[in-house]
Design a protein around this motif. Structure first.
Motif, PDB file in Angstrom:
ATOM      1  N   ASP A 490       0.829  -1.214   0.000  1.00  0.00           N
ATOM      2  CA  ASP A 490       0.000   0.000   0.000  1.00  0.00           C
ATOM      3  C   ASP A 490       0.862   1.261   0.000  1.00  0.00           C
ATOM      4  N   ILE A 491       1.938   1.263   0.795  1.00  0.00           N
ATOM      5  CA  ILE A 491       2.824   2.434   0.841  1.00  0.00           C
ATOM      6  C   ILE A 491       3.485   2.658  -0.510  1.00  0.00           C
ATOM      7  N   GLN A 492       3.948   1.571  -1.122  1.00  0.00           N
ATOM      8  CA  GLN A 492       4.607   1.680  -2.427  1.00  0.00           C
ATOM      9  C   GLN A 492       3.634   2.213  -3.478  1.00  0.00           C
ATOM     10  N   ARG A 493       2.402   1.738  -3.473  1.00  0.00           N
ATOM     11  CA  ARG A 493       1.395   2.211  -4.434  1.00  0.00           C
ATOM     12  C   ARG A 493       1.067   3.684  -4.202  1.00  0.00           C
ATOM     13  N   PHE A 494       1.002   4.108  -2.926  1.00  0.00           N
ATOM     14  CA  PHE A 494       0.711   5.510  -2.608  1.00  0.00           C
ATOM     15  C   PHE A 494       1.798   6.433  -3.173  1.00  0.00           C
ATOM     16  N   PHE A 495       3.065   6.070  -2.980  1.00  0.00           N
ATOM     17  CA  PHE A 495       4.151   6.926  -3.472  1.00  0.00           C
ATOM     18  C   PHE A 495       4.205   6.942  -4.993  1.00  0.00           C
ATOM     19  N   ILE A 496       3.927   5.798  -5.610  1.00  0.00           N
ATOM     20  CA  ILE A 496       3.943   5.746  -7.077  1.00  0.00           C
ATOM     21  C   ILE A 496       2.850   6.641  -7.652  1.00  0.00           C
ATOM     22  N   GLN A 497       1.679   6.668  -6.994  1.00  0.00           N
ATOM     23  CA  GLN A 497       0.595   7.535  -7.450  1.00  0.00           C
ATOM     24  C   GLN A 497       0.971   9.006  -7.373  1.00  0.00           C
ATOM     25  N   HIS A 498       1.899   9.353  -6.484  1.00  0.00           N
ATOM     26  CA  HIS A 498       2.343  10.741  -6.347  1.00  0.00           C
ATOM     27  C   HIS A 498       3.681  10.985  -7.045  1.00  0.00           C
ATOM     28  N   GLY A 499       4.046  10.078  -7.930  1.00  0.00           N
ATOM     29  CA  GLY A 499       5.228  10.277  -8.762  1.00  0.00           C
ATOM     30  C   GLY A 499       6.551   9.986  -8.087  1.00  0.00           C
ATOM     31  N   ILE A 500       6.523   9.280  -6.958  1.00  0.00           N
ATOM     32  CA  ILE A 500       7.759   8.953  -6.243  1.00  0.00           C
ATOM     33  C   ILE A 500       7.969   7.443  -6.315  1.00  0.00           C
ATOM     34  N   ARG A 501       9.107   7.029  -6.850  1.00  0.00           N
ATOM     35  CA  ARG A 501       9.410   5.603  -6.971  1.00  0.00           C
ATOM     36  C   ARG A 501      10.143   5.137  -5.702  1.00  0.00           C
ATOM     37  N   ILE A 502       9.547   4.197  -5.000  1.00  0.00           N
ATOM     38  CA  ILE A 502      10.152   3.627  -3.806  1.00  0.00           C
ATOM     39  C   ILE A 502       9.917   2.120  -3.825  1.00  0.00           C
ATOM     40  N   ALA A 503      10.957   1.371  -3.533  1.00  0.00           N
ATOM     41  CA  ALA A 503      10.884  -0.091  -3.592  1.00  0.00           C
ATOM     42  C   ALA A 503      10.788  -0.657  -2.178  1.00  0.00           C
ATOM     43  N   LEU A 504       9.613  -1.161  -1.809  1.00  0.00           N
ATOM     44  CA  LEU A 504       9.412  -1.823  -0.521  1.00  0.00           C
ATOM     45  C   LEU A 504       8.939  -3.255  -0.729  1.00  0.00           C
ATOM     46  N   ASP A 505       7.869  -3.412  -1.507  1.00  0.00           N
ATOM     47  CA  ASP A 505       7.342  -4.739  -1.791  1.00  0.00           C
ATOM     48  C   ASP A 505       8.233  -5.423  -2.838  1.00  0.00           C
ATOM     49  N   ASN A 506       8.554  -6.691  -2.602  1.00  0.00           N
ATOM     50  CA  ASN A 506       9.403  -7.454  -3.526  1.00  0.00           C
ATOM     51  C   ASN A 506      10.761  -6.777  -3.747  1.00  0.00           C
ATOM     52  N   SER A 507      11.386  -6.311  -2.674  1.00  0.00           N
ATOM     53  CA  SER A 507      12.672  -5.626  -2.816  1.00  0.00           C
ATOM     54  C   SER A 507      13.602  -5.986  -1.664  1.00  0.00           C
ATOM     55  N   VAL A 508      14.898  -5.790  -1.895  1.00  0.00           N
ATOM     56  CA  VAL A 508      15.901  -6.027  -0.856  1.00  0.00           C
ATOM     57  C   VAL A 508      15.673  -5.094   0.326  1.00  0.00           C
ATOM     58  N   PHE A 509      15.359  -3.838   0.041  1.00  0.00           N
ATOM     59  CA  PHE A 509      15.148  -2.865   1.115  1.00  0.00           C
ATOM     60  C   PHE A 509      13.959  -3.254   1.984  1.00  0.00           C
ATOM     61  N   GLY A 510      12.867  -3.693   1.375  1.00  0.00           N
ATOM     62  CA  GLY A 510      11.696  -4.115   2.135  1.00  0.00           C
ATOM     63  C   GLY A 510      11.974  -5.341   2.989  1.00  0.00           C
ATOM     64  N   ILE A 511      12.694  -6.315   2.442  1.00  0.00           N
ATOM     65  CA  ILE A 511      13.052  -7.515   3.215  1.00  0.00           C
ATOM     66  C   ILE A 511      13.923  -7.133   4.402  1.00  0.00           C
ATOM     67  N   ALA A 512      14.904  -6.228   4.166  1.00  0.00           N
ATOM     68  CA  ALA A 512      15.807  -5.812   5.244  1.00  0.00           C
ATOM     69  C   ALA A 512      15.051  -5.087   6.355  1.00  0.00           C
ATOM     70  N   LEU A 513      14.095  -4.226   5.985  1.00  0.00           N
ATOM     71  CA  LEU A 513      13.310  -3.520   6.997  1.00  0.00           C
ATOM     72  C   LEU A 513      12.523  -4.502   7.866  1.00  0.00           C
ATOM     73  N   ALA A 514      11.967  -5.531   7.249  1.00  0.00           N
ATOM     74  CA  ALA A 514      11.202  -6.517   8.015  1.00  0.00           C
ATOM     75  C   ALA A 514      12.117  -7.399   8.868  1.00  0.00           C
ATOM     76  N   GLN A 515      13.223  -7.861   8.295  1.00  0.00           N
ATOM     77  CA  GLN A 515      14.146  -8.724   9.043  1.00  0.00           C
ATOM     78  C   GLN A 515      14.788  -7.994  10.213  1.00  0.00           C
ATOM     79  N   GLU A 516      14.828  -6.681  10.148  1.00  0.00           N
ATOM     80  CA  GLU A 516      15.412  -5.894  11.232  1.00  0.00           C
ATOM     81  C   GLU A 516      14.690  -6.141  12.553  1.00  0.00           C
ATOM     82  N   LEU A 517      13.407  -6.486  12.488  1.00  0.00           N
ATOM     83  CA  LEU A 517      12.651  -6.776  13.705  1.00  0.00           C
ATOM     84  C   LEU A 517      13.223  -7.965  14.464  1.00  0.00           C
ATOM     85  N   VAL A 518      13.838  -8.886  13.749  1.00  0.00           N
ATOM     86  CA  VAL A 518      14.390 -10.079  14.386  1.00  0.00           C
ATOM     87  C   VAL A 518      15.658  -9.749  15.157  1.00  0.00           C
ATOM     88  N   VAL A 519      16.492  -8.868  14.602  1.00  0.00           N
ATOM     89  CA  VAL A 519      17.831  -8.643  15.160  1.00  0.00           C
ATOM     90  C   VAL A 519      17.931  -7.382  16.012  1.00  0.00           C
TER      91      VAL A 519
END
Length: 644
Positions: A490-519
């Motif tokens: 949802d966040i990625q779709r919101f930014f794309i609609q406003h002309g900002i490209r951000i990779a969260l879903d299906n991306s290394v950055f998104g995986i790292a943000l989620a895995q950070e909760l473990v460590v």
């Protein structure tokens, strides 16, 4: 008179205001970590619980009513069998390893490297190797049984034996973590305790029962809490080894999550898992004294309140009849004193060289240590050996053979060449490396300041935050990963609609943000332990010399925290390299997006011949790290991080 009273009130008020202002400043260091875990852990967990009560007609209990049809009772029972069985095996073997590591012997560094290796090997790799070892036809376990004259066994013919294979592979993978925690607890015990007990005539067994066990009980409760929660969260191992039959809670959640029609059933099962973990954690904390160990500044043993109540109850029962036992107790005490004196005299003679028995027993003890070391090392090296001969032997000698040989009978590089030429092996490797380094960097960036802030806060505030972070670390991965994936989309779709490209879903950055909760909680605890162990006057002296708070932190304290920082980064890196749950939910099996564990799972689930090569390649970085950096993985840093 009134003016002096008012002056005292003003002074008291100024002291209180300075204290609150000081706490507020140090709290700012921990705010990023607190906000991070609330946004990516607490809110998603609440979302899952809320969605579990939502049906087609709105708020309903239909999802919970339908759980028995999907096998919730069998899943709970199988999860309890795996969790309790694996915990008992891990705790007993880990205690033996810790008792060996505390002794000085030749080859200790090599042995430490060997037992650390499974800790960083991908769970998918270890699951795949054990599925090779225990498969009914072509399995190495049956090959060994037939070689010894026994009948082969179908290890997956029943639910109990299948769960036994999962327990054994889980023991191999996670026992090193428990061993390091217990080793840290044993390292903190003063040697004078054992020396005094030996002089008084106490033997090794008595010293173990009356000194070792009581003093490491809080550390053992921490290990039980950490590993127990992880056992209830077990997912990748059973998914690869036994699939969905017999089913456990996490595979039940994942199976229903994959279908939109049963997704709310998945949320209901996830809520059940969350409740089980919370109940287990409360029981262990209350009975094991884990809470006192977590929040105590000095790390000394403090008995849990439940244990104190039990002791008081027993003393009240004993009081009315104690006078009847006085005479008997005196006679027993006299006999015990004489026996102790005789033992003490024999020990003194042995120390003085008057008896050869002491030297002979000491030599036998050393050989026993080497025997235990050899057995444990072989157990931890055997799966790696099987993986190597599986990759470098022709196919007709491995999965083409009914009873493959335990020693190599041929050699080929064909599997390795095919894996690199016919399959995209480099892409998933690079994505996993990028994710692991990003997770390690974020853990240090957020966790080190948080540990510093918690170490300086008043105990009333810091203790609550420590327990809060510890609870976050106990959250089930699937319970958190599922809503996080939806948030990222949802966040990625919101930014794309406003002309900002951000990779969260299906991306290394998104995986790292989620895995950070473990460590992140573990990194914070390691930093907290490191800052608490520093002399208190270091920062004060730097501030007197004119350094600002930030400068004192970065220029004076941080350089002294090199080893704990290395430990925290290494553990974060190894955890991310191994992590499967968040990776498979946030970046599902897509050839150009998946990390190495997810890609390996795809190949293993399809039983492709490149699976073994993939598994071996994933193991090589871990072996290198274990050999080069094993001196930093000291038990005191790990256990100190866990107890804060």
């Amino acid at each position: 008179m009134n003016s002096s009273v008012e002056l005292k009130k003003d002074q008291r008020g100024s002291i209180i205001s300075r204290k609150y202002r000081r706490d507020l400043i140090y709290l700012l260091f921990a705010v990023p970590a607190i906000v991070y875990v609330i946004g990516l852990s607490i809110i998603p967990a609440i979302t899952v619980v809320y969605d579990s009560f939502i049906g087609k007609s709105g708020f309903t209990l239909q999802n919970y009513d339908a759980l028995p049809k999907y096998g919730i009772y069998s899943a709970i029972g199988n999860t309890l069998i795996v969790s309790i069985g694996a915990l008992l095996i891990q705790l007993s073997i880990a205690l033996a390893i810790a008792l060996v590591l505390i002794k000085p012997f030749k080859g200790k560094n090599v042995f430490s490297s060997i037992i650390i290796i499974p800790l960083g090997i991908s769970t998918i790799v270890s699951a795949y190797v054990f599925s090779i070892i225990f498969q009914a036809v072509g399995g190495y376990a049956n090959s060994a049984l037939v070689g010894l004259g026994f009948q082969p066994v179908d290890w997956f013919s029943s639910s109990l034996s299948s769960l036994g294979v999962v327990m054994f592979s889980d023991f191999w993978k996670n026992t090193p973590l428990v061993a390091l925690i217990l080793y840290g607890g044993l390292s903190s015990l003063p040697p004078t305790l054992y020396e005094a007990a030996a002089v008084d005539g106490a033997g090794p067994i008595n010293r173990f029962i009356h000194i070792t066990l009581p003093n490491i009980a809080p550390i053992m409760s921490i290990a039980l809490l950490v590993r127990g929660v992880s056992e209830f969260n077990i997912f990748a191992l059973p998914l690869v080894i036994i699939g969905y039959h017999p089913i456990i809670l996490n595979t039940l959640i994942y199976e229903n999550y994959e279908s939109m029609a049963t997704r709310n059933i998945s949320y209901a099962a996830a809520t059940v898992l969350l409740v089980i973990i919370l109940v287990y954690s409360i029981v262990v904390v209350r009975l094991g004294g884990a809470r006192d160990q977590m929040i105590s500044n000095e790390g000394h043993k403090k008995p849990g309140r439940a244990k104190e109540k039990i002791s008081n109850f027993i003393s009240k029962i004993k009081a009315p009849v104690s006078h009847k036992l006085d005479e008997m107790s005196v006679r027993r005490y006299e006999r015990a004193s004489k026996k102790k004196q005789r033992k003490s005299e024999r020990l003194r003679k042995s120390v003085n060289g008057d008896s050869k028995l002491f030297l002979r027993n000491e030599k036998i003890g050393k050989w026993l240590i080497y025997l235990v070391v050899l057995i444990i090392a072989l157990v931890f090296l055997y799966p790696l050996w099987i993986l190597i001969i599986y990759v470098f032997q022709p196919s007709y000698l491995t999965y083409g053979s009914v009873y493959p040989s335990q020693i190599p009978l041929g050699f080929t590089l064909r599997h390795l060449i095919d894996a690199f030429l016919k399959v995209d092996l480099i892409g998933p490797l690079i994505r996993s490396l990028e994710t692991a380094f990003l997770v390690g960097f974020l853990a240090l960036l957020i966790g080190i300041p948080a540990g510093y802030g918690l170490s300086k806060l008043s105990s009333k505030i810091s203790n609550k935050l420590i327990i809060f972070l510890f609870i976050i670390n106990m959250m089930p991965g699937l319970v958190i990963a599922i809503p996080i994936s939806a948030y990222f989309f949802d966040i990625q779709r919101f930014f794309i609609q406003h002309g900002i490209r951000i990779a969260l879903d299906n991306s290394v950055f998104g995986i790292a943000l989620a895995q950070e909760l473990v460590v992140l909680p573990l990194t914070t605890f390691i930093a907290l332990s490191g800052f608490r162990s520093m002399p208190r006057d270091l920062e004060f002296q730097a501030r007197v010399d004119g350094a600002s708070l930030g400068k004192a932190f970065y220029k004076v304290l941080l350089p002294l925290l090199r080893v704990p920082i290395m430990v925290a980064f290494l553990l974060a890196w190894m955890t991310s390299w191994d992590e499967f749950t968040y990776a498979v939910i946030i970046a599902p099996i897509v050839p150009t997006k998946s990390t190495f564990p997810v890609t390996l799972y795809d190949y293993v689930s399809r039983n492709l011949p490149q699976s073994a090569t993939f598994a071996l390649v994933a193991t090589i970085p871990v072996i290198i790290l274990a050999v080069v950096l094993q001196k930093y993985l000291k038990g005191q840093y790990l256990s100190g991080g866990l107890v804060g």
